[in-house]
Structures are given as structure tokens and as C-alpha cells.
Design a protein around this motif. Sequence first.
Motif, PDB file in Angstrom:
ATOM      1  N   PHE A   1       3.178  -1.755  -0.825  1.00 20.49           N
ATOM      2  CA  PHE A   1       2.675  -2.041  -2.161  1.00 20.49           C
ATOM      3  C   PHE A   1       1.480  -2.987  -2.163  1.00 20.49           C
ATOM      4  N   GLN A   2       1.165  -3.553  -1.017  1.00 18.66           N
ATOM      5  CA  GLN A   2       0.045  -4.495  -0.894  1.00 18.66           C
ATOM      6  C   GLN A   2      -0.709  -4.174   0.394  1.00 18.66           C
TER       7      GLN A   2
ATOM      8  N   ALA B   1      10.676  -2.495  -0.780  1.00 17.24           N
ATOM      9  CA  ALA B   1      10.264  -1.184  -0.276  1.00 17.24           C
ATOM     10  C   ALA B   1      11.450  -0.351   0.211  1.00 17.24           C
TER      11      ALA B   1
ATOM     12  N   HIS C   1      12.589   2.284  -2.398  1.00 15.65           N
ATOM     13  CA  HIS C   1      11.614   3.190  -3.015  1.00 15.65           C
ATOM     14  C   HIS C   1      11.921   4.631  -2.598  1.00 15.65           C
TER      15      HIS C   1
ATOM     16  N   LEU D   1       1.304   4.351  -1.962  1.00 15.52           N
ATOM     17  CA  LEU D   1       2.180   3.476  -2.741  1.00 15.52           C
ATOM     18  C   LEU D   1       1.505   2.165  -3.130  1.00 15.52           C
ATOM     19  N   HIS D   2       0.300   1.949  -2.654  1.00 12.36           N
ATOM     20  CA  HIS D   2      -0.400   0.684  -2.928  1.00 12.36           C
ATOM     21  C   HIS D   2      -0.571   0.437  -4.424  1.00 12.36           C
ATOM     22  N   THR D   3      -0.113  -0.709  -4.883  1.00 11.86           N
ATOM     23  CA  THR D   3      -0.268  -1.111  -6.289  1.00 11.86           C
ATOM     24  C   THR D   3      -0.877  -2.500  -6.417  1.00 11.86           C
TER      25      THR D   3
ATOM     26  N   GLN E   1       0.449  -5.165  -5.390  1.00 11.39           N
ATOM     27  CA  GLN E   1       1.542  -6.069  -5.737  1.00 11.39           C
ATOM     28  C   GLN E   1       1.679  -7.161  -4.689  1.00 11.39           C
TER      29      GLN E   1
END
Length: 291
Positions: free
Chosen positions: A183-184, A211, A214, A275-277, A279
Motif C-alpha cells: 500500500f506504500q 496486507a 487483503h 495495490l499502492h494507495t 498509505q
Amino acid sequence: MVTKPTSCTALSCPAVPLHNGLNIPILGLGTSHYGGYSHEAVLYALQECGIRHIDTAKRYGCEEALGKAVTESGVQREELWITTKLWPGDYGYQSTKQACRDSCARLGVDYLDLYLMHWPDSMVPGRSSQEVRLETWRALEELYDEGLCRAIGVSNFLIPHLNELKDCGGIVPHVNQVEFHPFQQPMKLVEHCRKENIVFEGYCPLAKGQALTHPHILELAKKYGRSASQICIRWSIQNGVVTIPKSTKPDRIYENCQVFGFTLTSEDMAYISDLHTNQKLIHLTFPIWKG
């Protein structure tokens, strides 16, 4: 009771070369404060899993306990890669040098394999973070020249901070340790580090456990017959990132070590990369200073 695994050393845990010729194991054991250290777990990692890379920091408050575990493990010092970090409250020329020696004393070692500035911002009243950063880095360079640190680097530094050190014309950091998980994914920073020959090291590879639930990660875990944590760690390692998952449970440490017997396809690597957001989780446990 945990079943004793085959030693990780038998798996030939890969290493990543630093620009000074040393090699850092691509997989290590992270520690942290607030219950993030277990004597039993460190002994298990060293004696049964073959882990030879351990990451800690003054901030975590476990350097002394870690030193005792290393001694008790019976593993020879020269086989180990020990990283610790300089807390911003110790930034400054003389205080940095003393803090390094104090960390060595608590760890019971004569030298550190890697010493990192923990944050780019300082906690020195009345002085700019930039001024203190440069003065602190000069002290780290001297500690490196003296042989007290085999490698020096930074943690949580962004591109402008790295360029600042480069402009000083001194030693380029050997490592930049930054939050990295599905996510980062600060890929511009990763690419910049590679361009500048700085090894990128990632912490929180499991996103503090987020994670592991998910659906994309669980789907791949089922596909490969692996655990969700192994999928995340394997993805990080295949990105060329030095990865330091944390755990205080021996069975989890064993599980986290079993990531060299399979490979994710390029399609599945991309599937996780999607999946990168942006976050960030670090602010949940660490303050972030301005300046």
C-alpha cells in the motif's frame, strides 16, 4: 512448540552489494518498541532460522537485550549484520559520536555494520534541521572513517534530503531505510536511490498486518500455496528491496524466512504493485517533526 526448520543459511539467503563493497543480507529481522522485541524470538531467528541480519534502534529500547541475545546465540560477530539507528535527540556532531559509542556498548559490540540517521528532521532547539542534518552526517562520516561503522546511511529520507547530502560532496549514504509495502510504494524514491547507488531498504513489509487480509494477497497465497506474509515479503525482495519483517513469534519468523523457494510471476508482481494507495503507517507509532 515450533518445529525446527532447516537453517536459512542452507537456503543461501542473497545479499545486496553496497557501494563500498560490503554486502547486506536482503532479508533480516526487524525489532521495535512497545513489545516489538522478544529474547526467545531473536535466539530462534539466529540459532534455528539462520538469520544473520538484525535491525534495531536506540528508540526501540532493546539494544542491550539484543546484545545479550546475540552473545547467548553463540553466532560469531563476523557472521552478523547489525544495524541500529541514531535518534534525532542525539543529532549534532559530538552527541552523534557519543550516541554511536553508547549504542555499541549496549549491544556489546566493537563496531556497527550499519548506522542510520533515524529521521531527516532534528530535535535541536534553535537550529534548522538542515544545519543539524549536515553536522550529524559529518560525524557519521568520521565514525565510518574510524571503522566504528562499516556502513552509514539514513532512514525516512526523501529525495531533497538525499540531494542535500550529495551536494556536500562527502560520502553518499550506503542505505536509505523507508516504509515499503503493497500500500506504500515510493517508487520515485526507490528509483532515485538506485540511480545514486544507495541501497533501498524497506520496513513494515506486511503493512502492520493489514496486507495479510487483503483479497489480492490472499488470492496469490492460495495460488502459490504460501502464506500471505510470504507473498508480501517475496514481492518486496523481488523488487530488489532489503526487507526486515518484524515478529516476536518463532513460528512467524520461520514462516517469514521461507521465501527463497518460489518466484512470483511478473503479472503477479504487477498485481500487487497495483495495490499502492500511498498509505503510510509510520505516523501511527512515530511522531513526525517539521523543520
